[in-house]
Design a protein around this motif. Structure first.
Motif, PDB file in Angstrom:
ATOM      1  N   GLY A  42       0.807  -1.216   0.000  1.00 61.64           N
ATOM      2  CA  GLY A  42       0.000   0.000   0.000  1.00 61.64           C
ATOM      3  C   GLY A  42       0.838   1.264   0.000  1.00 61.64           C
ATOM      4  O   GLY A  42       0.307   2.363  -0.048  1.00 61.64           O
ATOM      5  N   PHE A  43       2.161   1.142   0.059  1.00 58.43           N
ATOM      6  CA  PHE A  43       3.060   2.298   0.005  1.00 58.43           C
ATOM      7  C   PHE A  43       4.247   1.957  -0.882  1.00 58.43           C
ATOM      8  O   PHE A  43       5.002   1.030  -0.600  1.00 58.43           O
ATOM      9  CB  PHE A  43       3.551   2.692   1.403  1.00 58.43           C
ATOM     10  N   ALA A  44       4.395   2.693  -1.948  1.00 59.91           N
ATOM     11  CA  ALA A  44       5.547   2.583  -2.852  1.00 59.91           C
ATOM     12  C   ALA A  44       5.758   1.162  -3.379  1.00 59.91           C
ATOM     13  O   ALA A  44       6.896   0.703  -3.527  1.00 59.91           O
ATOM     14  CB  ALA A  44       6.816   3.112  -2.177  1.00 59.91           C
ATOM     15  N   ASP A  45       4.679   0.477  -3.657  1.00 59.60           N
ATOM     16  CA  ASP A  45       4.812  -0.864  -4.226  1.00 59.60           C
ATOM     17  C   ASP A  45       5.565  -0.782  -5.555  1.00 59.60           C
ATOM     18  O   ASP A  45       5.351   0.132  -6.347  1.00 59.60           O
ATOM     19  CB  ASP A  45       3.437  -1.498  -4.421  1.00 59.60           C
ATOM     20  N   GLY A  46       6.474  -1.721  -5.765  1.00 62.88           N
ATOM     21  CA  GLY A  46       7.330  -1.732  -6.946  1.00 62.88           C
ATOM     22  C   GLY A  46       8.677  -1.069  -6.709  1.00 62.88           C
ATOM     23  O   GLY A  46       9.618  -1.287  -7.455  1.00 62.88           O
TER      24      GLY A  46
END
Length: 155
Positions: A42-46
């Motif tokens: 949910g935060f900076a996925d990838g």
């Protein structure tokens, strides 16, 4: 008996700042650093990020980084092998203190123990870090490379 409050006390004092503590593992192998690629968080996925986590109540920052290393990448670290690298006062989530520790010696084989949150682990040369990194982490790594033990980010 009635309580009296002085005028000076009645003036609103600023609320004390509560800060979240994070620990980050700068695991080094020769001229490389280990990163994990975030997913389903949910935060900076990838994005690529150092093995990291939150400081828990009653836990030292050294104990926290050792615990996170075991939980996330399956290695054991002796406390004497943990070296302070950097501390960052980050404005994220209302204010965080991010502690970065370098480790060059560990026991066990690296494995991705949180595949639900990390798609892969990969070593990157320190002079060629991945393009897609979380901004504060990139900034911290630049400060660590420059030998600066403290920084402020996002304020």
């Amino acid at each position: 008996m009635t309580e009296t409050v002085s005028v000076a006390t009645a003036i609103a004092k600023p609320e004390r700042h509560k800060v979240t503590g994070d620990v980050h593992l700068v695991l080094r192998r020769g001229g490389e650093v280990l990163f994990g690629q975030r997913r389903n968080t949910g935060f900076a996925d990838g994005a690529w990020h150092l093995p990291a986590g939150h400081l828990e109540a009653g836990e030292s920052v050294i104990d926290a980084v050792i615990r996170e290393a075991e939980e996330e990448i399956g290695i054991s670290i002796d406390p004497t092998d943990v070296q302070f690298a950097h501390i960052m006062h980050n404005s994220g989530s209302g204010g965080r203190m991010a502690f970065f520790f370098t480790v060059r010696t560990w026991q066990g084989d690296l494995e991705n123990r949180e595949p639900d949150k990390c798609s892969e682990l990969q070593w990157f040369p320190t002079e060629s870090l991945p393009d897609n990194m979380i901004d504060y982490c990139r900034d911290a790594m630049a400060n660590i490379s420059a030998g600066r033990p403290f920084s402020v980010f996002g304020w």
